[in-house]
Design a protein around this motif. Sequence first.
Motif, PDB file in Angstrom:
ATOM      1  N   HIS A 172       4.824 -38.185   0.591  1.00 20.80           N
ATOM      2  CA  HIS A 172       5.206 -38.615  -0.749  1.00 20.80           C
ATOM      3  C   HIS A 172       4.033 -38.312  -1.688  1.00 20.80           C
ATOM      4  N   PRO A 173       4.316 -37.802  -2.884  1.00 17.95           N
ATOM      5  CA  PRO A 173       3.222 -37.436  -3.797  1.00 17.95           C
ATOM      6  C   PRO A 173       2.257 -38.564  -4.096  1.00 17.95           C
ATOM      7  N   ALA A 174       2.761 -39.803  -4.249  1.00 20.92           N
ATOM      8  CA  ALA A 174       1.862 -40.916  -4.570  1.00 20.92           C
ATOM      9  C   ALA A 174       0.861 -41.157  -3.454  1.00 20.92           C
ATOM     10  N   ARG A 175       1.351 -41.112  -2.205  1.00 24.04           N
ATOM     11  CA  ARG A 175       0.460 -41.350  -1.071  1.00 24.04           C
ATOM     12  C   ARG A 175      -0.454 -40.153  -0.840  1.00 24.04           C
ATOM     13  N   ARG A 176       0.036 -38.957  -1.092  1.00 21.91           N
ATOM     14  CA  ARG A 176      -0.814 -37.771  -0.968  1.00 21.91           C
ATOM     15  C   ARG A 176      -1.925 -37.805  -1.999  1.00 21.91           C
ATOM     16  N   TYR A 177      -1.625 -38.222  -3.197  1.00 23.15           N
ATOM     17  CA  TYR A 177      -2.634 -38.372  -4.253  1.00 23.15           C
ATOM     18  C   TYR A 177      -3.680 -39.401  -3.829  1.00 23.15           C
ATOM     19  N   ASP A 178      -3.214 -40.494  -3.241  1.00 27.90           N
ATOM     20  CA  ASP A 178      -4.129 -41.510  -2.726  1.00 27.90           C
ATOM     21  C   ASP A 178      -5.077 -40.902  -1.694  1.00 27.90           C
ATOM     22  N   TYR A 179      -4.559 -40.035  -0.848  1.00 25.92           N
ATOM     23  CA  TYR A 179      -5.383 -39.359   0.164  1.00 25.92           C
ATOM     24  C   TYR A 179      -6.448 -38.492  -0.498  1.00 25.92           C
ATOM     25  N   TRP A 180      -6.059 -37.722  -1.501  1.00 26.92           N
ATOM     26  CA  TRP A 180      -7.033 -36.873  -2.188  1.00 26.92           C
ATOM     27  C   TRP A 180      -8.109 -37.690  -2.902  1.00 26.92           C
ATOM     28  N   LEU A 181      -7.745 -38.878  -3.343  1.00 25.10           N
ATOM     29  CA  LEU A 181      -8.713 -39.752  -4.024  1.00 25.10           C
ATOM     30  C   LEU A 181      -9.581 -40.530  -3.041  1.00 25.10           C
ATOM     31  N   GLY A 182      -9.340 -40.361  -1.739  1.00 30.24           N
ATOM     32  CA  GLY A 182     -10.138 -41.058  -0.745  1.00 30.24           C
ATOM     33  C   GLY A 182      -9.614 -42.434  -0.397  1.00 30.24           C
ATOM     34  N   GLY A 183      -8.361 -42.741  -0.761  1.00 30.91           N
ATOM     35  CA  GLY A 183      -7.783 -44.045  -0.470  1.00 30.91           C
ATOM     36  C   GLY A 183      -7.308 -44.164   0.967  1.00 30.91           C
ATOM     37  N   GLY A 184      -6.882 -45.350   1.353  1.00 28.63           N
ATOM     38  CA  GLY A 184      -6.438 -45.597   2.712  1.00 28.63           C
ATOM     39  C   GLY A 184      -4.969 -45.903   2.841  1.00 28.63           C
ATOM     40  N   ASN A 185      -4.200 -45.778   1.760  1.00 30.75           N
ATOM     41  CA  ASN A 185      -2.777 -46.106   1.788  1.00 30.75           C
ATOM     42  C   ASN A 185      -1.939 -44.829   1.913  1.00 30.75           C
ATOM     43  N   ASN A 186      -2.149 -44.104   3.000  1.00 31.26           N
ATOM     44  CA  ASN A 186      -1.432 -42.862   3.241  1.00 31.26           C
ATOM     45  C   ASN A 186      -1.221 -42.704   4.746  1.00 31.26           C
ATOM     46  N   PHE A 187      -0.359 -41.757   5.094  1.00 29.54           N
ATOM     47  CA  PHE A 187       0.039 -41.595   6.491  1.00 29.54           C
ATOM     48  C   PHE A 187      -0.142 -40.139   6.914  1.00 29.54           C
ATOM     49  N   ALA A 188       0.111 -39.866   8.172  1.00 29.50           N
ATOM     50  CA  ALA A 188      -0.146 -38.535   8.713  1.00 29.50           C
ATOM     51  C   ALA A 188       0.584 -37.455   7.928  1.00 29.50           C
ATOM     52  N   ALA A 189       1.838 -37.718   7.558  1.00 27.07           N
ATOM     53  CA  ALA A 189       2.596 -36.711   6.806  1.00 27.07           C
ATOM     54  C   ALA A 189       1.962 -36.434   5.449  1.00 27.07           C
ATOM     55  N   ASP A 190       1.437 -37.476   4.810  1.00 23.12           N
ATOM     56  CA  ASP A 190       0.782 -37.303   3.513  1.00 23.12           C
ATOM     57  C   ASP A 190      -0.502 -36.491   3.662  1.00 23.12           C
ATOM     58  N   ARG A 191      -1.247 -36.791   4.723  1.00 22.50           N
ATOM     59  CA  ARG A 191      -2.504 -36.061   4.951  1.00 22.50           C
ATOM     60  C   ARG A 191      -2.236 -34.612   5.333  1.00 22.50           C
ATOM     61  N   GLU A 192      -1.186 -34.397   6.104  1.00 25.27           N
ATOM     62  CA  GLU A 192      -0.821 -33.023   6.464  1.00 25.27           C
ATOM     63  C   GLU A 192      -0.458 -32.229   5.216  1.00 25.27           C
ATOM     64  N   SER A 193       0.334 -32.837   4.347  1.00 24.97           N
ATOM     65  CA  SER A 193       0.716 -32.170   3.102  1.00 24.97           C
ATOM     66  C   SER A 193      -0.509 -31.923   2.228  1.00 24.97           C
ATOM     67  N   GLY A 194      -1.379 -32.937   2.115  1.00 29.54           N
ATOM     68  CA  GLY A 194      -2.586 -32.792   1.316  1.00 29.54           C
ATOM     69  C   GLY A 194      -3.488 -31.699   1.834  1.00 29.54           C
ATOM     70  N   ASP A 195      -3.632 -31.620   3.151  1.00 29.83           N
ATOM     71  CA  ASP A 195      -4.483 -30.590   3.743  1.00 29.83           C
ATOM     72  C   ASP A 195      -3.876 -29.200   3.566  1.00 29.83           C
ATOM     73  N   ALA A 196      -2.541 -29.120   3.612  1.00 28.95           N
ATOM     74  CA  ALA A 196      -1.881 -27.830   3.424  1.00 28.95           C
ATOM     75  C   ALA A 196      -2.117 -27.294   2.018  1.00 28.95           C
ATOM     76  N   VAL A 197      -2.026 -28.172   1.019  1.00 26.10           N
ATOM     77  CA  VAL A 197      -2.296 -27.749  -0.361  1.00 26.10           C
ATOM     78  C   VAL A 197      -3.776 -27.389  -0.513  1.00 26.10           C
ATOM     79  N   ALA A 198      -4.658 -28.195   0.106  1.00 23.95           N
ATOM     80  CA  ALA A 198      -6.097 -27.932  -0.001  1.00 23.95           C
ATOM     81  C   ALA A 198      -6.473 -26.597   0.639  1.00 23.95           C
ATOM     82  N   ALA A 199      -5.756 -26.207   1.682  1.00 24.44           N
ATOM     83  CA  ALA A 199      -6.027 -24.915   2.310  1.00 24.44           C
ATOM     84  C   ALA A 199      -5.707 -23.772   1.352  1.00 24.44           C
ATOM     85  N   ALA A 200      -4.680 -23.974   0.520  1.00 28.08           N
ATOM     86  CA  ALA A 200      -4.297 -22.951  -0.449  1.00 28.08           C
ATOM     87  C   ALA A 200      -5.109 -23.040  -1.726  1.00 28.08           C
ATOM     88  N   PHE A 201      -5.491 -24.279  -2.104  1.00 25.94           N
ATOM     89  CA  PHE A 201      -6.223 -24.522  -3.356  1.00 25.94           C
ATOM     90  C   PHE A 201      -7.357 -25.493  -3.044  1.00 25.94           C
TER      91      PHE A 201
END
Length: 277
Positions: free
Chosen positions: A22-51
């Motif tokens: 979910h975008p809200a939880r993925r954003y939390d992951y990018w900000l260094g928060g702890g309210n996210n799950f594996a799917a959010d981190r996977e999505s965040g890392d996939a975007v970070a690999a591209a950008f």
Amino acid sequence: MSEIGRAETGPLDSRIDTTVAHPARRYDYWLGGGNNFAADRESGDAVAAAFPTVRTAAIENRRFLRRAVRYLVREAGIRQFLDIGTGIPTADNTHQVAQAIAPECRVVYVDNDPIVLVHARTLLTSSPERRTAYLDGDLRRPDEILDHPELSATLDLDRPVGLMLVAVLHFLKDADDPYGAVARLVSAMPAGSYLTLSHATDDHMPAETISAVDEAGDRTRVPFQFRGRDEVARFLTGTEPVPPGIVSVAQWRADDEVAPRPTAAETAVYGAVARIS
């Protein structure tokens, strides 16, 4: 970056699906928060690999929100806010920044992630004055937000409002009619209100990066739509942009931020504040 929407109706717990990003939880992951799950981190890392500078973009977007709210409270005299697409409650939310300057400020938040709303309930219990409210709403259905009884119980739409659409519009495709949704919200705000928005852009990206980011979003089921400066400017139709107008979120009234500032290419997000007349 945060998304607004309304999931299927029903008990919040039954709507929580931690296997889908979910975008809200993925954003939390990018900000260094702890309210996210594996799917959010996977999505965040996939975007970070591209950008690779996406975390910088998220941090600078949050700093932009902080500066915009300070401007609205200190210089524009705004004392009430409608923040759509707030995301997971974290440091420097709209109500924290605004009420630190003027405790009488009132804020209504809107988001669709059930986990956001669960966290919001906890936050609300610590606010006996009920200056802050959270709604489950949908930016694509603005009348549902405007007609919500909790909104009218918290905000006075006869007085100026700070309408916050920060890092949310790029999650609405053109088929969702984002321009119509923004126009409807703006039309409901009284004169002297302000629209604050930020929006991801591909204006400074090479074609291969654009393609890779789009593929990452589709693969992790968090699609979004980049828009260029002219397309972002359309959201401000009928308003009066505050100087410096539409610029990188890292540059908007950032004289007091630590230098050197990130480049427009590193953030890839436009920000603007505009007066509603």
